[in-house]
Scaffold this motif. Structure first.
Motif, PDB file in Angstrom:
ATOM      1  N   ARG A  21      -7.583  -1.476  -5.402  1.00  0.00           N
ATOM      2  CA  ARG A  21      -6.700  -1.721  -6.873  1.00  0.00           C
ATOM      3  C   ARG A  21      -5.795  -2.860  -7.642  1.00  0.00           C
ATOM      4  N   SER A  22      -7.548  -3.854  -6.993  1.00  0.00           N
ATOM      5  CA  SER A  22      -6.514  -4.601  -7.559  1.00  0.00           C
ATOM      6  C   SER A  22      -6.382  -5.808  -8.946  1.00  0.00           C
ATOM      7  N   PRO A  34       1.430  -4.654  -2.887  1.00  0.00           N
ATOM      8  CA  PRO A  34       0.086  -3.979  -2.283  1.00  0.00           C
ATOM      9  C   PRO A  34       0.213  -3.481  -1.642  1.00  0.00           C
ATOM     10  N   CYS A  85      -1.400  -0.204  -2.072  1.00  0.00           N
ATOM     11  CA  CYS A  85      -2.626   0.652  -2.106  1.00  0.00           C
ATOM     12  C   CYS A  85      -3.237   1.239  -0.561  1.00  0.00           C
ATOM     13  N   PHE A 111      -4.377  -0.951   1.646  1.00  0.00           N
ATOM     14  CA  PHE A 111      -4.142  -1.934   2.702  1.00  0.00           C
ATOM     15  C   PHE A 111      -3.990  -1.771   4.150  1.00  0.00           C
ATOM     16  N   MET A 168      -6.626  -9.933  -0.591  1.00  0.00           N
ATOM     17  CA  MET A 168      -6.499 -10.140   0.584  1.00  0.00           C
ATOM     18  C   MET A 168      -7.412 -11.441   0.931  1.00  0.00           C
ATOM     19  N   CYS A 222      -1.995  -9.219  -1.735  1.00  0.00           N
ATOM     20  CA  CYS A 222      -2.440  -8.706  -0.226  1.00  0.00           C
ATOM     21  C   CYS A 222      -2.045  -8.938   0.800  1.00  0.00           C
TER      22      CYS A 222
HETATM   23  S1  SF4 Z   1      -4.714  -4.225  -0.285  1.00  0.00           S
HETATM   24 FE1  SF4 Z   1      -7.770  -4.601  -0.664  1.00  0.00          FE
HETATM   25  S2  SF4 Z   1      -8.636  -2.919  -1.610  1.00  0.00           S
HETATM   26 FE2  SF4 Z   1      -6.128  -2.936  -1.986  1.00  0.00          FE
HETATM   27  S3  SF4 Z   1      -5.362  -4.072  -3.797  1.00  0.00           S
HETATM   28 FE3  SF4 Z   1      -5.551  -5.405  -2.374  1.00  0.00          FE
HETATM   29  S4  SF4 Z   1      -7.902  -6.675  -1.929  1.00  0.00           S
HETATM   30 FE4  SF4 Z   1      -7.790  -4.981  -2.895  1.00  0.00          FE
END
Ligand code: SF4
Length: 369
Positions: free
Chosen positions: A314-315, A325, A328, A331, A345, A352
């Motif tokens: 969901r970036s 973050p 999500c 996460f 991430m 994230c």
């Molecule tokens: S936690 Fe990972 S999957 Fe979720 S938005 Fe951030 S980068 Fe993307």
């Protein structure tokens, strides 16, 4: 940057928090633009100190995060060519493309290298005259001057085996796009201090006036950020919308005019696609016609496509502040720094990654560190 003052001084932090609590009488929503500021806020828990009426939305100011997946795929396509050495900053190599990341491509035989600057890539091109060295150039106005310098130097030396995959972006058009987006909640910005060391802050003045939003140029330490937030809230409480400079120890209104002249000589302003924000007019830098020979996309005849994010990532929502973050679903479970699904991430400035490092709930049986 330090001037001998301790910008993490607990007493100064406490005084600023008290001032902020006194000054805040209504709910306000601000955005800290830069990923470095996000990391400081999360790392030092500043958002647990300021009044509940205050919300800070994490902005899209992480260059690795906003580089769209189509550019990662383009870098992968270039790296697959046997004559190419593809170099970039370490974080970029771990950002997932549609099918793999650049490190995985290296494991499969591509010549992909961590390089610390475009000038390092230029040096490599001198040493490897039979190879084509492509530097994947990402970053805001802060890093773009080094790219410009490398291209100008390559042309001066007549180096024919050096080029850039240019993904540099400009901050002010992104702020304009955020304010114009349907459902925008941002009422004031903390602008990124390091970008303003290069560009100054005069280009924010028309935006602050037209959109009636305070913009405070802010540094990256706890005292900097609290001062920036206090200045922004002060303007909102007073009904003002001006550009203020909290980061005066590094930033002048006009910025670094030598670096700006170099950017102007080598680059022109172009539309650019941002991960999460889409195509924003005038938000990118592209090589001018006089330097087009050093454009890797032109040299190798490649156009970045759309690319495909991992379906669980969901970036886009994180980068536009619609989702925290840790909200999500992936996460910390499907997505971790060791096995990232998306750029935020991966990057050391990604939101994230900041939440994973500092806000991850520990397993119930975990020993405290
Ligand atoms: S936690 Fe990972 S999957 Fe979720 S938005 Fe951030 S980068 Fe993307």
């Amino acid at each position: 940057m330090t001037d001998g003052h301790d910008y993490r001084d607990p007493h100064d932090v406490a005084v600023l928090v008290q001032a902020l609590r006194r000054r805040t009488t209504r709910p306000w929503t601000l955005m800290e633009v830069c990923g470095g500021q996000t990391h400081a806020i999360v790392r030092f828990g500043l958002d647990n100190l300021w009044p509940a009426e205050l919300t800070l939305i994490h902005g899209p100011g992480c260059p690795v995060c906003v580089t769209p997946i189509g550019y990662i795929d383009a870098a992968l396509a270039l790296a697959a060519r046997p004559e190419v050495i593809l170099g970039s900053f370490g974080d970029m190599l771990r950002v997932p493309g549609t099918r793999q990341d650049l490190l995985a491509a290296r494991a499969m035989g591509a010549d992909v290298r961590v390089l610390y600057s475009p000038l390092h890539a230029l040096e490599l091109a001198r040493r490897e005259p039979t190879r084509q060295v492509v530097f994947f150039a990402v970053g805001f106005e802060t890093t773009a001057p080094a790219s410009a310098l490398a291209v100008r130097q390559a042309q001066l030396e007549g180096l024919r085996n050096f080029s850039l995959l240019v993904a540099h972006v400009r901050v002010p058009p992104a702020l304009r796009a955020i304010l114009a987006a349907p459902g925008n909640r941002v009422q004031g910005f903390l602008a990124a201090g390091h970008v303003c060391t290069v560009m100054g802050y005069h280009e924010y003045e028309p935006l602050a006036r037209a959109a009636r939003v305070p913009i405070v140029v802010t540094g990256f330490e706890p005292v900097d950020i609290l001062q920036g937030v206090l200045a922004c809230v002060g303007q909102l409480e007073d009904g003002r919308a001006e550009v203020e400079n909290q980061y005066a120890r590094c930033v002048r209104r006009v910025g670094n005019t030598t670096a700006q002249a170099l950017l102007e000589e080598v680059f022109e302003v172009v539309p650019r696609d941002w991960r999460g924000l889409g195509v924003i007019a005038e938000s990118g830098l592209g090589l001018r016609a006089a330097y087009a020979d050093y454009d890797a996309l032109q040299r190798f005849g490649w156009e970045p496509g759309q690319g495909l994010e991992h379906s669980a990532c969901r970036s886009g929502a994180v980068l536009t502040g619609q989702l925290r973050p840790n909200e999500c679903p992936a996460f910390g479970t499907g997505c971790t720094p060791e096995a990232p699904l998306g750029a935020p991430m991966v990057s050391s400035e990604g939101a994230c990654a900041a939440y994973y490092r500092y806000r991850r709930p520990l397993p119930v049986d975990a020993e405290p560190a």
